[in-house]
Design an enzyme around this catalytic site. Structure first.
Site, PDB file in Angstrom:
ATOM      1  CB  CYS A 126      28.831  39.330  42.798  1.00  0.00           C
ATOM      2  SG  CYS A 126      29.843  39.239  44.265  1.00  0.00           S
ATOM      3  CB  CYS A 129      29.018  42.108  45.394  1.00  0.00           C
ATOM      4  SG  CYS A 129      30.296  40.989  44.854  1.00  0.00           S
ATOM      5  CG  ASP A 130      25.543  43.409  43.661  1.00  0.00           C
ATOM      6  OD1 ASP A 130      26.263  44.292  44.166  1.00  0.00           O
ATOM      7  OD2 ASP A 130      25.684  43.002  42.504  1.00  0.00           O
TER       8      ASP A 130
HETATM    9  C1  LIG Z   1      29.261  42.906  38.893  1.00  0.00           C
HETATM   10  C2  LIG Z   1      30.302  42.540  39.922  1.00  0.00           C
HETATM   11  C3  LIG Z   1      30.237  43.116  41.179  1.00  0.00           C
HETATM   12  C4  LIG Z   1      31.177  42.784  42.151  1.00  0.00           C
HETATM   13  N1  LIG Z   1      31.091  43.389  43.365  1.00  0.00           N
HETATM   14  C5  LIG Z   1      31.983  43.073  44.344  1.00  0.00           C
HETATM   15  C6  LIG Z   1      31.896  43.654  45.638  1.00  0.00           C
HETATM   16  O1  LIG Z   1      30.998  44.447  45.933  1.00  0.00           O
HETATM   17  N2  LIG Z   1      32.843  43.289  46.547  1.00  0.00           N
HETATM   18  C7  LIG Z   1      33.836  42.394  46.280  1.00  0.00           C
HETATM   19  O2  LIG Z   1      34.680  42.153  47.148  1.00  0.00           O
HETATM   20  N3  LIG Z   1      33.937  41.822  45.072  1.00  0.00           N
HETATM   21  C8  LIG Z   1      33.035  42.126  44.089  1.00  0.00           C
HETATM   22  N4  LIG Z   1      33.108  41.512  42.872  1.00  0.00           N
HETATM   23  C9  LIG Z   1      34.187  40.531  42.651  1.00  0.00           C
HETATM   24  C10 LIG Z   1      35.535  41.273  42.414  1.00  0.00           C
HETATM   25  O3  LIG Z   1      35.344  42.323  41.491  1.00  0.00           O
HETATM   26  C11 LIG Z   1      36.594  40.288  41.922  1.00  0.00           C
HETATM   27  O4  LIG Z   1      36.732  39.246  42.845  1.00  0.00           O
HETATM   28  C12 LIG Z   1      37.957  40.992  41.750  1.00  0.00           C
HETATM   29  O5  LIG Z   1      37.846  42.087  40.866  1.00  0.00           O
HETATM   30  C13 LIG Z   1      38.999  40.026  41.215  1.00  0.00           C
HETATM   31  O6  LIG Z   1      40.180  40.735  41.032  1.00  0.00           O
HETATM   32  P1  LIG Z   1      41.333  40.220  40.040  1.00  0.00           P
HETATM   33  O7  LIG Z   1      42.361  41.284  40.027  1.00  0.00           O
HETATM   34  O8  LIG Z   1      41.716  38.850  40.408  1.00  0.00           O
HETATM   35  O9  LIG Z   1      40.645  40.075  38.608  1.00  0.00           O
HETATM   36  P2  LIG Z   1      39.826  41.107  37.701  1.00  0.00           P
HETATM   37  O10 LIG Z   1      39.148  42.128  38.516  1.00  0.00           O
HETATM   38  O11 LIG Z   1      39.035  40.242  36.811  1.00  0.00           O
HETATM   39  O12 LIG Z   1      40.975  41.857  36.860  1.00  0.00           O
HETATM   40  C14 LIG Z   1      41.729  41.183  35.899  1.00  0.00           C
HETATM   41  C15 LIG Z   1      42.260  42.201  34.908  1.00  0.00           C
HETATM   42  O13 LIG Z   1      43.163  41.532  33.996  1.00  0.00           O
HETATM   43  C16 LIG Z   1      42.994  42.066  32.699  1.00  0.00           C
HETATM   44  N5  LIG Z   1      43.463  41.070  31.726  1.00  0.00           N
HETATM   45  C17 LIG Z   1      42.934  39.845  31.471  1.00  0.00           C
HETATM   46  N6  LIG Z   1      43.670  39.197  30.527  1.00  0.00           N
HETATM   47  C18 LIG Z   1      44.694  40.042  30.208  1.00  0.00           C
HETATM   48  C19 LIG Z   1      45.799  39.936  29.282  1.00  0.00           C
HETATM   49  N7  LIG Z   1      46.005  38.835  28.524  1.00  0.00           N
HETATM   50  N8  LIG Z   1      46.662  40.991  29.164  1.00  0.00           N
HETATM   51  C20 LIG Z   1      46.470  42.114  29.933  1.00  0.00           C
HETATM   52  N9  LIG Z   1      45.440  42.252  30.821  1.00  0.00           N
HETATM   53  C21 LIG Z   1      44.574  41.235  30.949  1.00  0.00           C
HETATM   54  C22 LIG Z   1      41.474  42.301  32.614  1.00  0.00           C
HETATM   55  O14 LIG Z   1      41.167  43.251  31.586  1.00  0.00           O
HETATM   56  C23 LIG Z   1      41.170  42.810  34.028  1.00  0.00           C
HETATM   57  O15 LIG Z   1      41.253  44.216  34.103  1.00  0.00           O
HETATM   58  C24 LIG Z   1      32.212  41.833  41.864  1.00  0.00           C
HETATM   59  C25 LIG Z   1      32.274  41.253  40.601  1.00  0.00           C
HETATM   60  C26 LIG Z   1      31.340  41.598  39.623  1.00  0.00           C
HETATM   61  C27 LIG Z   1      31.435  40.971  38.252  1.00  0.00           C
END
Ligand SMILES: Cc1cc2nc3c(=O)[nH]c(=O)nc-3n(C[C@H](O)[C@H](O)[C@H](O)COP(=O)(O)OP(=O)(O)OC[C@H]3O[C@@H](n4cnc5c(N)ncnc54)[C@H](O)[C@@H]3O)c2cc1C
Length: 298
Positions: A126, A129-130
């Site tokens: 990302c 982010c970094d």
């Molecule tokens: C290394 C890294 C660093 C990042 N740093 C930043 C940053 O500094 N700033 C920023 O704004 N964004 C950052 N991001 C991006 C940010 O983390 C994501 O955009 C955000 O977390 C997305 O949120 P979400 O809730 O849509 O999905 P996710 O965070 O992917 O959460 C989805 C959740 O659903 C759960 N899940 C999936 N399938 C199922 C199922 N069938 N049953 C039950 N649970 C399930 C998963 O286990 C997970 O916990 C980063 C991403 C990464 C990989």
């Protein structure tokens, strides 16, 4: 029977739970691994409003604090009967009046030696982010699509030089972006080339690459590598019942409703431009507002 079943406990699902609680909806949230989702992998978040700098773990604690009294289950949703809105875990079935899919996405890995060991120690998925951590440093970007090229351009604001490594000799990104990249003196193109291995003791030091045409190998000295070879949306369990983009993201309308009535999607799992914590949290709020209106109308 609950008003709302949320699948996924990342920022989108947790933010939705806050809004559902305030809207007085009976809600149950399912998380298969740990709360916080991808956010937990971020050592230092500097772009979430209200915090100059916070770790993913600490921000997750703030998110979960706000939904302490919402019913939560550490269980994976294995399948959903969307017509009757019944969700199945390995042990039980839950009937809901509406469903929010907030299952996020996983960055696609390169699958080379050193990648997992150095993840967060120079290896990042990302740039938004970094990127700022690599001021005046040398970095590599891997990929040939819009994300990789946008990342390279974004990094040119911070980094000393950027090696853009792509396994083909032409990019998949749009022409305008390709031209911008070619015009940027800090970006060096490394084409027809694949990453073989990532080396470094405590953090990344060298990226070993191999030219596909000549077979020649050489090491690029770099402090960081940004891997932008795609994301894998977590949509396997939908079993083709909801309309997806060719890349597997869930299609939604303005209200964040999917192709199935009463089923909504929020966060990284849906088709959108910017996948970040703040946009995921925003989606959670918008989706629950739409769900509240949907429930009133049924
Ligand atoms: C290394 C890294 C660093 C990042 N740093 C930043 C940053 O500094 N700033 C920023 O704004 N964004 C950052 N991001 C991006 C940010 O983390 C994501 O955009 C955000 O977390 C997305 O949120 P979400 O809730 O849509 O999905 P996710 O965070 O992917 O959460 C989805 C959740 O659903 C759960 N899940 C999936 N399938 C199922 C199922 N069938 N049953 C039950 N649970 C399930 C998963 O286990 C997970 O916990 C980063 C991403 C990464 C990989």
């Amino acid at each position: 029977m609950v008003d709302l079943a949320i699948i996924g406990g990342g920022p989108a699902g947790l933010s939705a739970a806050v809004y559902a609680k305030r809207a007085g909806l009976s809600t149950i949230l399912f998380e298969k691994m740990f709360f916080g989702g991808q956010m937990v992998n971020s050592h230092n978040i500097e772009n979430y409003p209200g915090y100059a700098s916070i770790s993913g773990i600490d921000l997750t604690a703030k998110f979960t604090e706000a939904v302490e009294d919402v019913e939560k289950r550490m269980e994976e949703i294995m399948a959903v009967d969307f017509s009757n809105k019944i969700l199945f875990t390995a042990r039980e079935r839950i009937q809901a009046r509406s469903i929010l899919i907030a299952t996020g996405a996983k960055p696609r890995l390169l699958g080379v030696e050193g990648e997992e060991r150095l993840s967060g120690m120079g290896v990042s998925y990302c740039a938004t982010c970094d990127g700022a951590f690599f001021r005046n440093r040398t970095v590599c970007v891997v990929g040939g699509g819009n994300t990789a090229l946008d990342d390279a351009l974004y990094l040119s604001k911070f980094a000393k030089e950027i090696y853009l490594i792509h396994r083909r000799d032409a990019f998949r990104a749009d022409e305008l972006t390709v031209n911008k990249v070619k015009a940027e003196p800090l970006i060096h193109l490394v084409l027809d080339t694949e990453v073989q291995r990532l080396d470094g003791k405590d953090s990344l030091e060298n990226v070993l690459v191999r030219n596909k045409k000549t077979g020649e190998e050489h090491a690029i000295q770099a402090d960081g590598i940004f891997i932008a070879v795609g994301n894998i949306p977590q949509t396997e369990f939908l079993n083709g019942k909801i309309d997806l983009t060719p890349e597997g993201y869930i299609k939604t309308d303005e209200s964040l409703q999917t192709s199935m009535e009463g089923v909504f999607a929020a966060g990284d799992v849906r088709e959108k431009e910017l996948r970040q914590i703040v946009t995921a949290a925003g989606d959670g709020a918008v989706a629950v507002d739409s769900i509240r209106k949907y429930l009133q109308s049924t």
